[in-house]
Scaffold this active site. Structure first.
Site, PDB file in Angstrom:
ATOM      1  N   ARG A   1     -19.905  19.123 -21.826  1.00 39.49           N
ATOM      2  CA  ARG A   1     -18.309  18.148 -22.695  1.00 39.49           C
ATOM      3  C   ARG A   1     -19.679  18.395 -23.646  1.00 39.49           C
ATOM      4  NH1 ARG A   1     -17.021  18.544 -18.417  1.00 39.49           N
ATOM      5  NH2 ARG A   1     -15.886  17.024 -17.058  1.00 39.49           N
TER       6      ARG A   1
ATOM      7  N   GLU B   1      -8.947  19.334 -25.768  1.00 40.17           N
ATOM      8  CA  GLU B   1      -8.351  20.238 -24.555  1.00 40.17           C
ATOM      9  C   GLU B   1      -7.193  19.489 -24.376  1.00 40.17           C
ATOM     10  OE1 GLU B   1     -11.039  20.532 -21.485  1.00 40.17           O
ATOM     11  OE2 GLU B   1     -12.920  21.315 -23.163  1.00 40.17           O
TER      12      GLU B   1
ATOM     13  N   HIS C   1     -12.151  25.916 -21.509  1.00 43.32           N
ATOM     14  CA  HIS C   1     -12.946  26.029 -20.102  1.00 43.32           C
ATOM     15  C   HIS C   1     -12.362  25.845 -18.654  1.00 43.32           C
ATOM     16  CE1 HIS C   1     -13.947  21.024 -18.867  1.00 43.32           C
ATOM     17  NE2 HIS C   1     -14.749  20.858 -17.834  1.00 43.32           N
TER      18      HIS C   1
END
Length: 325
Positions: free
Chosen positions: A234, A263, A283
């Protein structure tokens, strides 16, 4: 029920068994992300919504405007992006169900490490442009792999590093140190020592109140000029702005990241993407067919259970007021 599937970026949901199992309901799939008023409008008329991981946040100002929603199937156990108290006040049931597998994130981690150290993105682009060999890579054997957090993902990453002939150096809490000792890995004296000694440093911690910003500017400044910092966990584990500043200062020399503060990142709006020292992916750590089948399958189970009057995996608000987002 009318069910909204939010943020299905790849359009994967329709190809999965979960879509077939919800065939008796009206399912609407959205592939882009929206927020605020646009999200409220999107959910209008829907009785249930499927949220994939933490792609969609539901703060109080959105929740209070959801007039038809009665149920949320949240894939995975993390709910920090949801205002659970506001949802409970609106009578919206939240089922947090299913989980991915650490293996696929560990695989992506090593893909990023190898891509960064051997300059693969640049070499692929160079070859396609008609050129031949423009960079020299860096080996793994004989170097030190630092692992901050030796859990399910970190343990797999460490095992691969050892197989490559790297010295594995572990940092983190007592549990990580105990697992490191059992596996025969070295244990760093403290986090500063871990960052100082590592040639490749990879972070594998959950993001919570105790780990937010745990990687500081001072930690990054201790890294070698030729070292690689890797984050597939993260972005919030790193202090705001610290990584970009550290790279500009030359310590570490490179970074490989799969996660960002805000994001999805569209139009290269995150400063890290523009840095030549950064190898970045959007991601992708858990984005794999088997994981999506599991996550969406669990969400379908939760919706069907709710429709049958027997909700499962229900999450309740904490006793104390939620902290502001």
């Amino acid at each position: 029920m009318r069910i909204a599937v939010l943020d299905d970026y790849q359009g994967a949901f329709g190809a999965l068994d979960a879509a077939r199992r919800l065939g008796d309901h009206e399912v609407v799939v959205f592939r882009d992300s929206v927020r605020g008023a646009a999200l409220i409008e999107r959910l209008h008329g829907c009785e249930a919504a499927i949220l994939l991981q933490q792609r969609t946040a539901l703060p109080r100002e959105v929740v209070e405007c959801l007039d038809t929603l009665r149920m949320i199937a949240q894939t995975g156990r993390h709910t920090a992006h949801l205002d659970l108290r506001a949802l409970a006040e609106r009578g919206i049931v939240v089922s947090a169900v299913g989980s991915g597998t650490p293996a696929v994130t560990a695989e992506l981690t090593w893909g990023l490490i190898l891509a960064a150290l051997r300059g693969l993105p640049d070499e692929v682009a160079r070859l396609r442009a008609g050129s031949w060999q423009g960079s020299v890579g860096t080996r793994l054997i004989g170097t030190t792999l630092g692992v901050l957090g030796l859990g399910g993902i970190g343990g797999r990453v460490a095992a691969v590093g050892a197989a490559f002939g790297m010295e594995v150096l572990v940092g983190g809490r007592a549990g990580s140190a105990d697992r490191a000792a059992a596996a025969g890995y070295a244990v760093a004296a403290d986090t500063a020592d871990l960052f100082t000694r590592s040639d490749v440093l990879t972070v594998h911690l959950p993001l919570n109140a105790s780990t937010a910003g745990i990687v500081t500017a001072d930690h990054l400044a201790r890294m070698k000029p030729g070292a690689l910092f890797v984050n597939t966990s993260r972005a919030g584990l790193v202090a705001p702005g610290a990584l970009a500043a550290a790279l500009a200062a030359g310590r570490p020399g490179r970074a490989a990241i799969d996660v960002f503060d805000d994001e999805p990142v569209l139009g290269a709006t995150d400063p890290l993407i523009a840095l030549p020292q950064v190898t970045a992916t959007p991601h992708l750590g858990y984005v794999e067919w088997g994981v999506l089948e599991t996550l969406y399958g669990s969400a379908a189970d939760a919706i069907l259970a709710y429709a049958a009057g027997e909700p499962t995996g229900v999450v309740t608000p904490p006793d104390e007021p939620l902290a502001g987002r």
